[in-house]
Design an enzyme around this catalytic site. Structure first.
Site, mmCIF file in Angstrom:
data_model
loop_
_atom_site.group_PDB
_atom_site.id
_atom_site.type_symbol
_atom_site.label_atom_id
_atom_site.label_comp_id
_atom_site.label_asym_id
_atom_site.label_seq_id
_atom_site.Cartn_x
_atom_site.Cartn_y
_atom_site.Cartn_z
ATOM 1 N N ASP A 74 -7.872 -1.255 -2.752
ATOM 2 C CA ASP A 74 -7.100 -2.190 -1.927
ATOM 3 C C ASP A 74 -7.739 -3.566 -2.102
ATOM 4 O OD1 ASP A 74 -5.907 -3.762 -0.013
ATOM 5 O OD2 ASP A 74 -6.445 -2.481 1.696
ATOM 6 N N TRP A 87 -9.725 -1.980 7.457
ATOM 7 C CA TRP A 87 -8.628 -1.688 6.528
ATOM 8 C C TRP A 87 -8.822 -0.352 5.848
ATOM 9 C CZ3 TRP A 87 -4.356 -3.572 7.708
ATOM 10 C CH2 TRP A 87 -4.257 -4.852 8.245
ATOM 11 N N LYS A 93 -2.513 -13.053 1.376
ATOM 12 C CA LYS A 93 -3.832 -13.689 1.416
ATOM 13 C C LYS A 93 -4.019 -14.602 0.204
ATOM 14 C CE LYS A 93 -4.513 -10.428 4.640
ATOM 15 N NZ LYS A 93 -4.298 -8.991 4.764
#
Ligand SMILES: *Cc1c(COP(=O)(O)O)cnc(C)c1O
Length: 359
Positions: A171, A102, A195
């Site tokens: 993030d 990511w 999530k």
């Protein structure tokens, strides 16, 4: 019908109580004779929902007034693009720490619109660990430092965030609200909702208001934080359904004791799996112990055949979502806030039994 043990990485398990509440209100939201999906985003009913969602995030994360809380479309991935457009002024650079898949995506996107300094990369080490603060090669005049607090695919997390001069941008897609974080140490925290917060297609962005002021003139209105701050996340039609589900999820967390309670339970859940992984050489954890994620637990077995047999056996025993990401293989159990302790215990029990039969 019974609910399955859901270890999906994202979209992922949501609290059963939240889904049941949504079902209850699906055809008639609070006596108005319509569902939340059928009303104007400018109605007073929806305004109460978006206000409630913001208040929930503010209370749970103790977000002070000098930070804005935004609900934006495009998931976390749009934030990879929006952040540098808003925060990195012409001629300046930003620091990015490359801890895995990511972080790499964030770097790739930021490079398209300007310079990026990769302050550290774990690539040569197969992203097995989070760096120490002293290892970071930060620029003296970086506009900000970007990190990914939890690498969802690699299964590593920053246990403590680094000390930085430049504003810290995080993030937090796969661990927001899973543990206590001092938001005032961060300049921006953002997360895709799917999530720990609700359905996909929604991102929560918590940002220090002064940072929204430095956006260059040539950035389209839609890409500016200042636009969405001015219109209270209602510049255009937002994902009303996802905001509604996020509000219910915040209420569920608060009713269970908030982030501190989530963190205690998450620590226990993760420890249950790591105890099995550490109990014998049958299991192999590919990441450094200090960097272990408490949201995404990854492991390997002796052969890929054995891994496939584990995943198939788990599925037959009512446990889904355990296949590691296609880019790395292996096994991954995502155990977000909404995954019950009972599911994690069932998985640990299955693991012990699998080892007895195959070890
Ligand atoms: C899932 C995830 C993303 C991407 O989220 P989208 O909503 O699909 O854009 C980004 N960062 C992390 C850490 C993630 O886990």
């Amino acid at each position: 019908m019974a609910r399955i043990h859901n270890f999906n990485a994202g979209p992922a398990a949501m609290p059963l109580e939240v889904i049941e509440k949504a079902r209850e209100e699906l055809t008639d939201l609070g006596g108005i004779g319509m569902s939340v999906m059928e009303i104007s985003h400018r109605s007073k009913e929806f305004q109460a929902i978006v206000d409630g969602a913001e208040a929930g995030i503010r209370r749970l994360m103790k977000v002070p007034e000098d930070y804005a809380v935004l609900f934006l479309q495009g998931g976390a991935s749009l934030q990879f693009a929006m952040l540098p457009l808003n925060l990195r002024r012409p001629g300046k650079s930003a620091d990015y720490v490359d801890t895995g898949s990511w972080a790499t995506r964030a770097i790739k996107e930021a490079r398209i619109t300007g310079p990026v300094n990769v302050a550290w990369s774990g690539k040569a080490d197969r992203y097995a660990r989070i760096p120490k603060s002293a290892e970071l090669q930060l620029l003296p005049d970086a506009e900000y430092v970007h990190i990914c607090s939890n690498e969802t695919i690699g299964g590593i997390r920053w246990t403590r965030f680094p000390e930085t001069e430049a504003p810290l941008v995080v993030d937090m897609s796969s661990d927001i609200l899973s543990r206590e974080v001092d938001i005032t140490r961060l300049a921006v925290a953002y997360a895709g909702a799917q999530k720990n917060l609700g359905p996909s297609g929604l991102a929560v962005v918590i940002l220090r208001r002064d940072l929204a002021e430095r956006v260059p003139e040539n950035i389209p209105l839609f890409f500016r934080y200042s636009t969405h701050i001015a219109d209270g996340s209602l510049y255009n039609t937002p994902n009303t359904w996802a905001i509604y589900m996020l509000k219910l999820t915040c209420e569920w967390m608060e009713a269970r004791g908030g982030v501190a309670a989530m963190e205690r339970e998450n620590d226990r859940k993760a420890a249950t799996l790591y105890r099995v992984l550490d109990s014998s050489d049958f299991w192999r954890s590919p990441v450094e112990v200090e960097s272990r994620s408490i949201m995404n637990v990854v492991w390997r077995l002796g052969t890929e055949e054995l891994e496939a047999s584990f995943i198939a056996g788990a599925k037959a025993a009512g446990m889904v979502g355990l296949k590691g990401h296609r880019s790395v293989g292996g096994i991954r159990a995502s155990i977000y806030n909404a995954v019950p302790t009972a599911s994690v215990e069932a998985l640990a029990e299955f693991m012990r039994e699998f080892e007895r039969k195959n070890g």
